[in-house]
Motif scaffolding. Structure first.
Motif, PDB file in Angstrom:
ATOM      1  N   LEU A  19       0.774  -1.261  -0.246  1.00 32.85           N
ATOM      2  CA  LEU A  19       0.007  -0.182   0.001  1.00 32.85           C
ATOM      3  C   LEU A  19       0.848   1.258   0.104  1.00 32.85           C
ATOM      4  O   LEU A  19       0.289   2.211  -0.169  1.00 32.85           O
ATOM      5  CB  LEU A  19      -1.273  -0.006   1.358  1.00 32.85           C
ATOM      6  N   ARG A  20       1.951   1.182   0.172  1.00 30.53           N
ATOM      7  CA  ARG A  20       3.133   2.411   0.342  1.00 30.53           C
ATOM      8  C   ARG A  20       4.072   2.186  -0.509  1.00 30.53           C
ATOM      9  O   ARG A  20       4.461   1.312  -1.301  1.00 30.53           O
ATOM     10  CB  ARG A  20       3.627   2.549   1.756  1.00 30.53           C
ATOM     11  N   GLY A  21       4.572   3.253  -0.770  1.00 29.85           N
ATOM     12  CA  GLY A  21       5.583   3.934  -2.073  1.00 29.85           C
ATOM     13  C   GLY A  21       5.167   3.591  -3.215  1.00 29.85           C
ATOM     14  O   GLY A  21       4.343   3.030  -3.332  1.00 29.85           O
ATOM     15  N   HIS A 214      -2.671   9.998  -2.276  1.00 33.30           N
ATOM     16  CA  HIS A 214      -2.491   8.255  -2.973  1.00 33.30           C
ATOM     17  C   HIS A 214      -3.189   8.237  -4.577  1.00 33.30           C
ATOM     18  O   HIS A 214      -4.229   8.533  -4.924  1.00 33.30           O
ATOM     19  CB  HIS A 214      -3.464   7.510  -2.095  1.00 33.30           C
ATOM     20  N   PHE A 215      -2.049   8.127  -5.380  1.00 31.23           N
ATOM     21  CA  PHE A 215      -2.631   7.976  -6.798  1.00 31.23           C
ATOM     22  C   PHE A 215      -2.251   6.508  -7.254  1.00 31.23           C
ATOM     23  O   PHE A 215      -1.443   5.791  -7.117  1.00 31.23           O
ATOM     24  CB  PHE A 215      -1.631   8.931  -7.401  1.00 31.23           C
ATOM     25  N   THR A 216      -3.490   6.187  -8.147  1.00 34.75           N
ATOM     26  CA  THR A 216      -3.322   4.971  -8.994  1.00 34.75           C
ATOM     27  C   THR A 216      -3.465   5.347 -10.386  1.00 34.75           C
ATOM     28  O   THR A 216      -4.541   6.205 -10.718  1.00 34.75           O
ATOM     29  CB  THR A 216      -4.185   3.906  -8.501  1.00 34.75           C
ATOM     30  N   VAL A 217      -2.615   4.967 -11.355  1.00 37.71           N
ATOM     31  CA  VAL A 217      -2.806   5.123 -12.717  1.00 37.71           C
ATOM     32  C   VAL A 217      -2.890   3.788 -13.384  1.00 37.71           C
ATOM     33  O   VAL A 217      -2.300   2.930 -13.404  1.00 37.71           O
ATOM     34  CB  VAL A 217      -1.587   6.092 -13.287  1.00 37.71           C
ATOM     35  N   ASP A 218      -4.017   3.782 -14.347  1.00 40.95           N
ATOM     36  CA  ASP A 218      -4.261   2.514 -15.051  1.00 40.95           C
ATOM     37  C   ASP A 218      -3.857   2.737 -16.514  1.00 40.95           C
ATOM     38  O   ASP A 218      -3.752   3.987 -17.067  1.00 40.95           O
ATOM     39  CB  ASP A 218      -5.906   2.164 -15.059  1.00 40.95           C
ATOM     40  N   GLU A 219      -3.663   1.747 -17.099  1.00 44.20           N
ATOM     41  CA  GLU A 219      -2.927   1.694 -18.468  1.00 44.20           C
ATOM     42  C   GLU A 219      -1.870   2.771 -18.573  1.00 44.20           C
ATOM     43  O   GLU A 219      -1.926   3.526 -19.705  1.00 44.20           O
ATOM     44  CB  GLU A 219      -4.233   2.166 -19.391  1.00 44.20           C
ATOM     45  N   ARG A 239       5.431  10.023  -2.576  1.00 47.66           N
ATOM     46  CA  ARG A 239       5.745   8.632  -3.515  1.00 47.66           C
ATOM     47  C   ARG A 239       4.753   7.622  -3.603  1.00 47.66           C
ATOM     48  O   ARG A 239       4.819   6.584  -3.847  1.00 47.66           O
ATOM     49  CB  ARG A 239       7.023   8.295  -2.798  1.00 47.66           C
ATOM     50  N   ASP A 240       3.615   7.997  -2.707  1.00 44.03           N
ATOM     51  CA  ASP A 240       2.205   7.059  -2.725  1.00 44.03           C
ATOM     52  C   ASP A 240       1.492   6.845  -4.394  1.00 44.03           C
ATOM     53  O   ASP A 240       0.419   7.352  -4.466  1.00 44.03           O
ATOM     54  CB  ASP A 240       1.470   7.286  -1.722  1.00 44.03           C
ATOM     55  N   ARG A 268      13.481   5.006 -12.465  1.00 45.85           N
ATOM     56  CA  ARG A 268      13.105   6.334 -11.895  1.00 45.85           C
ATOM     57  C   ARG A 268      12.876   6.112 -10.475  1.00 45.85           C
ATOM     58  O   ARG A 268      13.042   6.891  -9.790  1.00 45.85           O
ATOM     59  CB  ARG A 268      11.642   6.944 -12.575  1.00 45.85           C
ATOM     60  N   TYR A 269      12.453   5.015 -10.119  1.00 39.84           N
ATOM     61  CA  TYR A 269      12.012   4.551  -8.627  1.00 39.84           C
ATOM     62  C   TYR A 269      12.741   3.385  -8.145  1.00 39.84           C
ATOM     63  O   TYR A 269      12.239   2.381  -8.436  1.00 39.84           O
ATOM     64  CB  TYR A 269      10.775   4.632  -8.515  1.00 39.84           C
ATOM     65  N   PRO A 270      14.171   3.528  -7.837  1.00 41.60           N
ATOM     66  CA  PRO A 270      14.864   2.257  -7.726  1.00 41.60           C
ATOM     67  C   PRO A 270      14.363   1.251  -6.518  1.00 41.60           C
ATOM     68  O   PRO A 270      14.496   0.120  -6.475  1.00 41.60           O
ATOM     69  CB  PRO A 270      16.282   2.637  -7.330  1.00 41.60           C
ATOM     70  N   ASP A 271      13.579   2.260  -5.501  1.00 42.73           N
ATOM     71  CA  ASP A 271      13.174   1.341  -4.432  1.00 42.73           C
ATOM     72  C   ASP A 271      11.526   0.759  -4.535  1.00 42.73           C
ATOM     73  O   ASP A 271      10.822   0.201  -3.656  1.00 42.73           O
ATOM     74  CB  ASP A 271      13.011   1.949  -3.139  1.00 42.73           C
ATOM     75  N   ALA A 272      11.306   0.772  -5.976  1.00 43.29           N
ATOM     76  CA  ALA A 272       9.911   0.323  -6.154  1.00 43.29           C
ATOM     77  C   ALA A 272       9.500  -0.902  -6.051  1.00 43.29           C
ATOM     78  O   ALA A 272      10.470  -1.734  -6.431  1.00 43.29           O
ATOM     79  CB  ALA A 272       9.210   0.941  -7.651  1.00 43.29           C
ATOM     80  N   THR A 273       8.436  -1.405  -5.631  1.00 39.92           N
ATOM     81  CA  THR A 273       7.879  -2.801  -5.564  1.00 39.92           C
ATOM     82  C   THR A 273       7.344  -2.963  -7.213  1.00 39.92           C
ATOM     83  O   THR A 273       6.411  -2.216  -7.383  1.00 39.92           O
ATOM     84  CB  THR A 273       6.983  -3.071  -4.672  1.00 39.92           C
ATOM     85  N   VAL A 274       7.916  -3.970  -7.768  1.00 42.01           N
ATOM     86  CA  VAL A 274       7.484  -4.459  -9.180  1.00 42.01           C
ATOM     87  C   VAL A 274       6.894  -5.741  -8.961  1.00 42.01           C
ATOM     88  O   VAL A 274       7.563  -6.717  -8.623  1.00 42.01           O
ATOM     89  CB  VAL A 274       8.530  -4.111 -10.125  1.00 42.01           C
TER      90      VAL A 274
END
Length: 590
Positions: A19-21, A214-219, A239-240, A268-274
């Motif tokens: 949920l974070r980051g 808190h942002f979510t972007v689809d497509e 960073r959310d 761009r976000y090296p600590d991102a959860t992919v």
């Protein structure tokens, strides 16, 4: 009611519970991306990590935003802002403009081509409608890629058709001047103006960032440089951010979309959860084998596996490939195959014929009508904008004031019969059958409604559907371009025109353009849940000889089953298709 963590596979669960980051969800076709998006938001609200009013979910079409809101409602979540980029930006402009500029926000241009025509008249240019449309597309591309007119001229000096770059530049300047004189903004200006306001007005930026956290972007693969810049301004230092997409389904590069934002998210976000969602809950494995073969080795492509993949698949399970003598034979053969499917019990709503260009639909419509199969061309009028539907909704709304009490289905049937609905359909093809199918779709909605639904509640639901563009499926075969089919699915898909010049399209000359055509083919293939048939014709208009699409070679013969065209009506003159699947060249070294 089930909770947001119920029924998720391990990869979906990882995405939903992170949920974070910064989070990047690479979601293949049919992997449940909308489910992940909505369940993640619901889980965040359930756990107290998110406040509904501080969540913004952004997508690209009003229909997709409406579906997202609907799914959130089912999960018991309200108050979330689920909008398109343009709708969110326009709402912010309208809210803050009086404070910033001391006046109401400018009006929105309702017809860019018409305004361009007026601008052209003003500088002595007489342009036909196709040229004006192309010029409008160039303006849109210039703006979403954040180019000035001068830089645009340097980067794309070819002009439009017979309109050279110098006069095209003059036209763009005249268009911008006329727009300013009329105090109007076009669609792309809305994003530019909102971004400019956030950059220039720290108070506005602070207020927006306080509202939405808190942002979510689809497509996300379809985001343009301008949209990504606006997203960055909404975020500020926060960073959310969760982005969801599939690089293999990037089909709007020509309009400024840049899949690099998705592919390079981890850089761009090296600590991102992919999180990778590569299990398809839509397509059966033989269909996915064709899709995987086509995209093998492409940047960012996911290797998809069916959720219920069989241990082994027989040759009979493979998608088919048929070569026909000409376009008319191809249309007749596909229509004959569809007729056999319907006679075998398949609902016409579960069948689609997909193609690259609108011009291919005419022969298909004629062939389907000859088989007495009604068809709907996707991308035409919206269901709730059809005069017959508008008339019916108004009549049903009026009847709901004094219901008869005979039960919802009988009440709706009585109203629709008064407007022309009959028990038996008229012949396929033409406006009369289209109107009958529309009224029958409304009656089907009533038949599918809960037993205790009142006529008033039913009409309320119809109006909500109209607002969210949640259209009922008419009992017809669907015809659609590959672009229009994006985001949809059918049990049975017929992809026609798999020849050089049609797919890839004749004007795709660069590597990047052909790559986009490949992704279009991939989108078409992955619309099929159970069965897929590919076809091409050896001759087009003027008996010009065609060659099979290079994409068939990339797919390879081991995933397709060749079908003899002479076994289908209208294809008796076509040569056998047993050798129509080109062999993969050098596949061992790919």
């Amino acid at each position: 009611m089930s909770g947001p963590l119920d029924g998720l596979d391990p990869h979906q669960l990882e995405a939903v519970t992170t949920l974070r980051g910064p989070v990047c969800v690479l979601a293949g076709a049919g992997a449940g991306k909308t489910r992940v998006i909505t369940h993640r938001i619901a889980h965040g609200i359930d756990t107290g990590a998110y406040s509904p009013g501080r969540v913004m979910a952004v997508t690209f079409t009003a229909k997709a935003a409406g579906e997202m809101r609907g799914r959130l409602r089912v999960l018991g979540v309200g108050g979330v802002s689920a909008r398109t980029f343009h709708a969110a930006a326009l709402a912010q402009l309208n809210f803050f403009w009086p404070t910033v500029a001391g006046d109401t926000a400018p009006a929105i241009v309702d017809n860019k081509v018409r305004l361009l025509a007026h601008a052209a008249d003003g500088i002595g240019l007489s342009l036909d409608t196709p040229t004006l449309r192309d010029a409008a597309a160039e303006i849109e591309w210039r703006k979403v890629t954040m180019r000035s007119i001068d830089r645009y001229a340097a980067d794309r000096p070819a002009g439009v058709g017979r309109l050279g770059i110098e006069r095209l530049v003059d036209l763009q300047h005249a268009y911008e001047k006329l727009k300013d004189e009329r105090r109007q903004l076009d669609f792309e200006d809305v994003l530019l103006a909102c971004a400019g306001m956030l950059e220039a007005e720290p108070r506005v930026a602070a207020a927006v960032r306080e509202q939405y956290r808190h942002f979510t972007v689809d497509e996300y693969q379809d985001v343009s440089p301008l949209q990504n810049r606006l997203l960055e301004l909404w975020l500020g230092t926060r960073r959310d951010l969760c982005v969801v997409g599939d690089a293999s389904q990037t089909i709007y590069s020509f309009a400024g979309a840049d899949a690099a934002y998705l592919r390079d998210f981890g850089t761009r976000y090296p600590d991102a959860t992919v999180v990778r969602l590569a299990t398809s809950y839509r397509c059966e494995q033989p269909v996915l084998s064709v899709a995987n073969g086509l995209m093998r080795g492409r940047p960012g492509a996911l290797h998809l596996e069916a959720a219920d993949a069989p241990v082994s698949a027989s040759v009979a399970d493979r998608p088919t490939l048929t070569a026909y003598a000409d376009d008319a034979a191809e249309a007749a053969g596909v229509a004959s195959t569809i007729a056999a499917q319907v006679r075998g019990g398949v609902d016409p709503r579960e069948i689609a014929v997909l193609y690259r260009a609108h011009a291919q639909s005419a022969a298909l419509l004629q062939a389907l009508a000859a088989e007495q199969l009604p068809a709907t061309v996707l991308g035409g009028r919206r269901f709730f904008d059809m005069p017959e539907v508008r008339q019916a909704v108004l009549a049903l709304r009026g009847a709901s004031v004094a219901p008869t009490g005979h039960g919802l289905v009988d009440e709706v049937r009585d109203v629709l019969r008064s407007l022309g609905l009959t028990d038996d359909p008229p012949p396929a093809g033409g406006a009369v059958r289209d109107a009958w199918e529309a009224r029958r779709a409304l009656l089907r909605l009533a038949e599918e409604a809960p037993a205790a639904t009142s006529l008033r509640a039913f009409t309320d639901d119809l109006m909500a559907r109209a607002k969210d563009q949640h259209e009922p499926g008419m009992r017809t075969v669907t015809l659609a371009t590959l672009h229009a089919a994006k985001g949809l699915e059918w049990q049975h898909v017929h992809l026609v025109g798999m020849s050089e010049g049609l797919l890839p399209i004749s004007y795709a000359s660069t590597f990047e353009q052909v790559d986009e055509e490949r992704r279009l083919a991939y989108v078409g293939i992955t619309r099929a849940a159970r069965s897929l048939s590919l076809s091409w014709s050896r001759a087009g208009d003027g008996a010009r000889e065609r060659r099979p699409s290079r994409f068939l070679q990339e797919i390879g013969s081991h995933t397709l089953r060749a079908v003899d065209a002479s076994a289908t009506r209208g294809g008796a003159s076509a040569p056998r298709a047993s050798s129509s699947v080109p062999r993969r060249v050098g596949s061992a070294h790919r």
